[in-house]
Design an enzyme around this catalytic site. Sequence first.
Site, PDB file in Angstrom:
ATOM      1  N   CYS A  56      -1.998 -33.022 -30.570  1.00 59.27           N
ATOM      2  CA  CYS A  56      -0.689 -33.691 -30.623  1.00 59.27           C
ATOM      3  C   CYS A  56      -0.196 -33.927 -29.190  1.00 59.27           C
ATOM      4  CB  CYS A  56       0.266 -32.879 -31.476  1.00 59.27           C
ATOM      5  SG  CYS A  56       1.786 -33.730 -31.893  1.00 59.27           S
ATOM      6  N   ASP A 113      -2.488 -41.445 -39.951  1.00 62.67           N
ATOM      7  CA  ASP A 113      -1.466 -40.908 -39.044  1.00 62.67           C
ATOM      8  C   ASP A 113      -0.346 -41.936 -38.925  1.00 62.67           C
ATOM      9  OD1 ASP A 113       0.066 -40.057 -36.806  1.00 62.67           O
ATOM     10  OD2 ASP A 113      -1.697 -39.098 -35.920  1.00 62.67           O
ATOM     11  N   HIS A 145      -2.018 -37.140 -39.247  1.00 62.89           N
ATOM     12  CA  HIS A 145      -1.711 -36.417 -38.017  1.00 62.89           C
ATOM     13  C   HIS A 145      -1.771 -34.917 -38.328  1.00 62.89           C
ATOM     14  CE1 HIS A 145      -0.021 -36.289 -33.962  1.00 62.89           C
ATOM     15  NE2 HIS A 145       0.554 -35.181 -34.361  1.00 62.89           N
TER      16      HIS A 145
END
Length: 176
Positions: A56, A113, A145
Amino acid sequence: LYHRQGDVTTLAMQDIFPIVQKVPDKQVMSDLDATVKWLQGTRVADTKKLAITGFCWGGRICWLYAAHRKGLKASCPFYGRLVGDATELQPKHPIDVVKDLKAPVLGFYGAKDKGIPLESIEKVRAAATEAKKPVEIIVYPESEHGFHADYRPSYNEKDARDAYIKMLAFFKKNGM
């Protein structure tokens, strides 16, 4: 990396995000460089075999550090944001530094995502090809994600395992 912004040792993940958003990229690069310098004076690690991975926010940092750090052998970002508006804290994004990469990059992304559109992945791929940089991006069609985070509903064990195995092979291929 966040110590100067506050004590994060007892915080839950959702409490860390506002702190992370305060950290300037320049500080992160400096802190990572300082860590490498410290490691060079120890027997803890061989910094001639230096690589980076992150998830991330850390995935984005992997791209930036691969453009920043001479001698880095490899970078494996997991679903790091690739494009964005320049700010005082984040003046550049991976799309802006692809031409400056000093290490090969193997990125892992999920097609589902919602925060990292496939168009941004294609832009980075095209920029890497144009700059003749060694970049490979794997997109998992069924993943969202955070597909590697086993504590999240988006966890995808099959894709997480596959990415992990590919990351280790990539590190080995690049001198780790």
